[in-house]
Design a protein around this motif. Structure first.
Motif, PDB file in Angstrom:
ATOM      1  N   ARG A   1      -6.600  29.678 -39.632  1.00 49.72           N
ATOM      2  CA  ARG A   1      -6.269  28.251 -39.666  1.00 49.72           C
ATOM      3  C   ARG A   1      -5.523  27.903 -40.947  1.00 49.72           C
ATOM      4  O   ARG A   1      -4.530  27.167 -40.927  1.00 49.72           O
ATOM      5  CB  ARG A   1      -7.554  27.423 -39.561  1.00 49.72           C
ATOM      6  N   ASP A   2      -5.996  28.444 -42.079  1.00 49.15           N
ATOM      7  CA  ASP A   2      -5.308  28.198 -43.347  1.00 49.15           C
ATOM      8  C   ASP A   2      -3.884  28.758 -43.313  1.00 49.15           C
ATOM      9  O   ASP A   2      -2.961  28.163 -43.885  1.00 49.15           O
ATOM     10  CB  ASP A   2      -6.084  28.833 -44.503  1.00 49.15           C
ATOM     11  N   SER A   3      -3.701  29.896 -42.655  1.00 55.37           N
ATOM     12  CA  SER A   3      -2.373  30.500 -42.537  1.00 55.37           C
ATOM     13  C   SER A   3      -1.449  29.622 -41.708  1.00 55.37           C
ATOM     14  O   SER A   3      -0.260  29.472 -42.030  1.00 55.37           O
ATOM     15  CB  SER A   3      -2.479  31.894 -41.920  1.00 55.37           C
ATOM     16  N   VAL A   4      -1.986  29.037 -40.654  1.00 57.12           N
ATOM     17  CA  VAL A   4      -1.206  28.097 -39.846  1.00 57.12           C
ATOM     18  C   VAL A   4      -0.809  26.893 -40.693  1.00 57.12           C
ATOM     19  O   VAL A   4       0.324  26.397 -40.611  1.00 57.12           O
ATOM     20  CB  VAL A   4      -2.003  27.654 -38.597  1.00 57.12           C
ATOM     21  N   GLU A   5      -1.733  26.421 -41.521  1.00 57.02           N
ATOM     22  CA  GLU A   5      -1.453  25.275 -42.391  1.00 57.02           C
ATOM     23  C   GLU A   5      -0.375  25.619 -43.418  1.00 57.02           C
ATOM     24  O   GLU A   5       0.512  24.804 -43.710  1.00 57.02           O
ATOM     25  CB  GLU A   5      -2.741  24.844 -43.099  1.00 57.02           C
ATOM     26  N   ILE A   6      -0.444  26.812 -43.965  1.00 59.44           N
ATOM     27  CA  ILE A   6       0.595  27.263 -44.893  1.00 59.44           C
ATOM     28  C   ILE A   6       1.941  27.294 -44.195  1.00 59.44           C
ATOM     29  O   ILE A   6       2.957  26.821 -44.735  1.00 59.44           O
ATOM     30  CB  ILE A   6       0.234  28.664 -45.451  1.00 59.44           C
ATOM     31  N   ALA A   7       1.973  27.851 -43.004  1.00 61.65           N
ATOM     32  CA  ALA A   7       3.223  27.915 -42.241  1.00 61.65           C
ATOM     33  C   ALA A   7       3.766  26.520 -41.972  1.00 61.65           C
ATOM     34  O   ALA A   7       4.983  26.278 -42.068  1.00 61.65           O
ATOM     35  CB  ALA A   7       2.997  28.665 -40.929  1.00 61.65           C
ATOM     36  N   ARG A   8       2.889  25.589 -41.658  1.00 61.16           N
ATOM     37  CA  ARG A   8       3.327  24.216 -41.390  1.00 61.16           C
ATOM     38  C   ARG A   8       3.936  23.598 -42.653  1.00 61.16           C
ATOM     39  O   ARG A   8       4.971  22.923 -42.586  1.00 61.16           O
ATOM     40  CB  ARG A   8       2.143  23.391 -40.891  1.00 61.16           C
TER      41      ARG A   8
ATOM     42  N   LEU B   1      -8.809  33.534 -30.572  1.00 60.87           N
ATOM     43  CA  LEU B   1      -7.363  33.351 -30.418  1.00 60.87           C
ATOM     44  C   LEU B   1      -7.050  31.996 -29.786  1.00 60.87           C
ATOM     45  O   LEU B   1      -6.078  31.332 -30.161  1.00 60.87           O
ATOM     46  CB  LEU B   1      -6.764  34.480 -29.579  1.00 60.87           C
ATOM     47  N   LYS B   2      -7.879  31.589 -28.859  1.00 63.13           N
ATOM     48  CA  LYS B   2      -7.697  30.267 -28.251  1.00 63.13           C
ATOM     49  C   LYS B   2      -7.918  29.175 -29.298  1.00 63.13           C
ATOM     50  O   LYS B   2      -7.174  28.174 -29.352  1.00 63.13           O
ATOM     51  CB  LYS B   2      -8.654  30.087 -27.079  1.00 63.13           C
ATOM     52  N   ALA B   3      -8.923  29.362 -30.148  1.00 64.12           N
ATOM     53  CA  ALA B   3      -9.183  28.386 -31.204  1.00 64.12           C
ATOM     54  C   ALA B   3      -8.039  28.371 -32.215  1.00 64.12           C
ATOM     55  O   ALA B   3      -7.638  27.305 -32.693  1.00 64.12           O
ATOM     56  CB  ALA B   3     -10.503  28.716 -31.901  1.00 64.12           C
ATOM     57  N   ALA B   4      -7.493  29.551 -32.548  1.00 62.36           N
ATOM     58  CA  ALA B   4      -6.363  29.612 -33.473  1.00 62.36           C
ATOM     59  C   ALA B   4      -5.140  28.922 -32.882  1.00 62.36           C
ATOM     60  O   ALA B   4      -4.414  28.206 -33.576  1.00 62.36           O
ATOM     61  CB  ALA B   4      -6.038  31.068 -33.809  1.00 62.36           C
ATOM     62  N   HIS B   5      -4.926  29.106 -31.596  1.00 62.90           N
ATOM     63  CA  HIS B   5      -3.795  28.474 -30.907  1.00 62.90           C
ATOM     64  C   HIS B   5      -3.891  26.953 -30.984  1.00 62.90           C
ATOM     65  O   HIS B   5      -2.875  26.256 -31.098  1.00 62.90           O
ATOM     66  CB  HIS B   5      -3.756  28.950 -29.456  1.00 62.90           C
ATOM     67  N   ALA B   6      -5.110  26.454 -30.948  1.00 67.15           N
ATOM     68  CA  ALA B   6      -5.307  25.003 -30.979  1.00 67.15           C
ATOM     69  C   ALA B   6      -4.855  24.387 -32.303  1.00 67.15           C
ATOM     70  O   ALA B   6      -4.571  23.191 -32.360  1.00 67.15           O
ATOM     71  CB  ALA B   6      -6.779  24.673 -30.725  1.00 67.15           C
ATOM     72  N   TYR B   7      -4.782  25.187 -33.372  1.00 63.04           N
ATOM     73  CA  TYR B   7      -4.336  24.675 -34.665  1.00 63.04           C
ATOM     74  C   TYR B   7      -2.819  24.546 -34.753  1.00 63.04           C
ATOM     75  O   TYR B   7      -2.299  23.877 -35.661  1.00 63.04           O
ATOM     76  CB  TYR B   7      -4.794  25.608 -35.793  1.00 63.04           C
ATOM     77  N   LEU B   8      -2.084  25.175 -33.861  1.00 55.14           N
ATOM     78  CA  LEU B   8      -0.625  25.206 -33.958  1.00 55.14           C
ATOM     79  C   LEU B   8      -0.024  23.824 -33.763  1.00 55.14           C
ATOM     80  O   LEU B   8      -0.497  23.035 -32.945  1.00 55.14           O
ATOM     81  CB  LEU B   8      -0.043  26.154 -32.907  1.00 55.14           C
ATOM     82  N   SER B   9       1.040  23.557 -34.521  1.00 55.47           N
ATOM     83  CA  SER B   9       1.835  22.367 -34.235  1.00 55.47           C
ATOM     84  C   SER B   9       2.767  22.700 -33.066  1.00 55.47           C
ATOM     85  O   SER B   9       2.943  23.871 -32.723  1.00 55.47           O
ATOM     86  CB  SER B   9       2.643  21.968 -35.467  1.00 55.47           C
ATOM     87  N   PRO B  10       3.390  21.688 -32.449  1.00 53.46           N
ATOM     88  CA  PRO B  10       4.237  21.955 -31.271  1.00 53.46           C
ATOM     89  C   PRO B  10       5.374  22.933 -31.534  1.00 53.46           C
ATOM     90  O   PRO B  10       5.818  23.623 -30.607  1.00 53.46           O
ATOM     91  CB  PRO B  10       4.768  20.564 -30.908  1.00 53.46           C
TER      92      PRO B  10
END
Length: 396
Positions: A127-134, A168-177
């Motif tokens: 989740r933190d990695s997704v936030e960094i990417a965002r 993986l489903k939970a990680a996907h839920a963190y993604l922005s569009p």
């Protein structure tokens, strides 16, 4: 070469971009220890500097793949530093790679760990990695999980599959569009009895279970010898599930050698399948081309320049295949004619047209020679040698 063929190559080069990895500029080695190079990058800033050199010399590497933990020592607080480096060195942040294999807690796995607290930690890191990417406006989060077991009977394989699906489903839920989750696979190492995501079929099923923004990432080194990688590519394209590549070459498996150093014809065939798909469907393949190599003995920047130049050449060669004529020969089962379209394209010397493209972009005609004459290597060697000499290189 006729003008039409030259135009096809020039058009192909205009759209071809390949991402270089930050870790490709740092000291690397084998499981038994690192091989230290005096000029290797020791900080993320130095990695950006080296990546900027590669892009300036080739004109085709505008982004750098980054590794959370290695390149973000302060987590999300490091985003501002990365943005500053990007502005200074002329390369943008690319794919973000979580690290779910290095810490001691992951000895028995991350998403597949029997301890729920460690699975929670792994998901939080993702989740933190997704936030960094965002924060960096990076689209792709490239997920490789080293999970598996070394001995029969020591892991509940079906249960671990369920945990993977859940997380993986939970990680996907963190993604922005605008973001994607790329699921990578690997047949073995460090898990030698069973690996939780061991092949493209497992990665495909897990990506589909995760959600519509999850795709499969193909690392060309992550296959057994004699496996037909371009067939895997063709199937994933057909299923619209191919998200990206980690390009390298291998003699055995996951050797992480420079692209085309062992089997350039295989990489050519992969590019051909992608371009054939685009012609056949009349739509672009949304694929992130990325490099993942371990330059243990070759000079870091020189090895990267070799790979980028080879990637351009093989992509240019693949663009020469006449798809309409090939499709006609396939329909008529003219085997020799069909095969000759690939062989003739691969045998074509495309370097003069690539040099023409480089001239039009204001980059050196011979990137490797230009680098050797630039003095950059001598400067960074002087700056970095003392720090690199203090690096730990022994296994035990």
């Amino acid at each position: 070469m006729n003008p039409a063929s030259s135009d096809r190559i020039l058009q192909a080069l205009e759209k071809f971009r390949i991402e270089i990895p930050s870790w490709g500029f740092a000291n690397t080695g084998t499981r038994f220890g690192k091989f230290i190079q005096a000029a290797a990058a020791t900080t993320t800033e130095e990695k950006f500097s080296d990546a900027g050199q590669v892009h300036a010399l080739t004109g085709t590497c505008p982004t750098i793949a980054l590794h959370v933990l290695w390149d973000f020592p302060k987590g999300t607080e490091s985003v501002a530093d990365i943005q500053s480096f990007a502005g200074r060195f002329g390369v943008k942040p690319g794919s973000i790679n979580p690290n779910l294999f290095q810490d001691q807690e992951y000895k028995h796995g991350s998403f597949g760990n029997p301890d729920p607290s460690i699975r929670t930690r792994a998901l939080r890191h993702t989740r933190d990695s997704v936030e960094i990417a965002r924060g960096l406006q990076s689209r792709d989060i490239s997920l490789w999980l080293a999970d598996g077991s070394n001995y029969p009977g020591t892991a509940n394989i079906r249960q671990r599959k369920r945990w993977f699906e859940e997380l993986l489903k939970a990680a996907h839920a963190y993604l922005s569009p605008m973001q994607r989750l790329l699921v990578e696979y690997k047949p073995f190492e460090p898990a030698f009895y069973h690996t939780d995501v061991a092949d493209w079929g497992m990665a495909l099923l897990l990506a589909r279970h995760a959600g519509p923004q999850a795709k499969v990432l193909v690392d060309t080194g992550h296959h057994y010898a004699a496996q037909n990688i371009e067939q895997i590519v063709a199937w994933l394209l057909s299923e619209e599930m191919l998200g990206g590549f980690h390009f390298n070459d291998r003699r055995y498996a996951d050797d992480d050698l420079t692209l085309g150093s062992i089997d350039p014809y295989q990489v050519f065939r992969i590019f051909h399948e992608i371009l054939f798909y685009e012609w056949d469907t009349q739509k672009p393949a949304d694929i992130a081309y990325m490099i993942d190599q371990s330059h243990n003995l070759k000079g870091k920047i020189e090895a990267m320049l070799q790979t980028v130049s080879m990637a351009q050449e093989l992509y240019a060669k693949a663009s020469l295949v006449s798809h309409a004529e090939l499709a006609d020969a396939q329909r008529r089962s003219d085997l020799v004619k069909a095969e000759s379209f690939l062989q003739d394209a691969f045998a074509t010397d495309v370097r003069p047209v690539i040099q023409e493209w480089r001239r039009s972009k204001g980059v050196p005609l011979h990137p490797l020679d230009a680098f050797r004459q630039s003095g950059y290597l001598e400067r960074v060697t002087e700056q970095r040698a003392a720090r690199n000499s203090q690096s730990v290189s022994s296994y035990a």
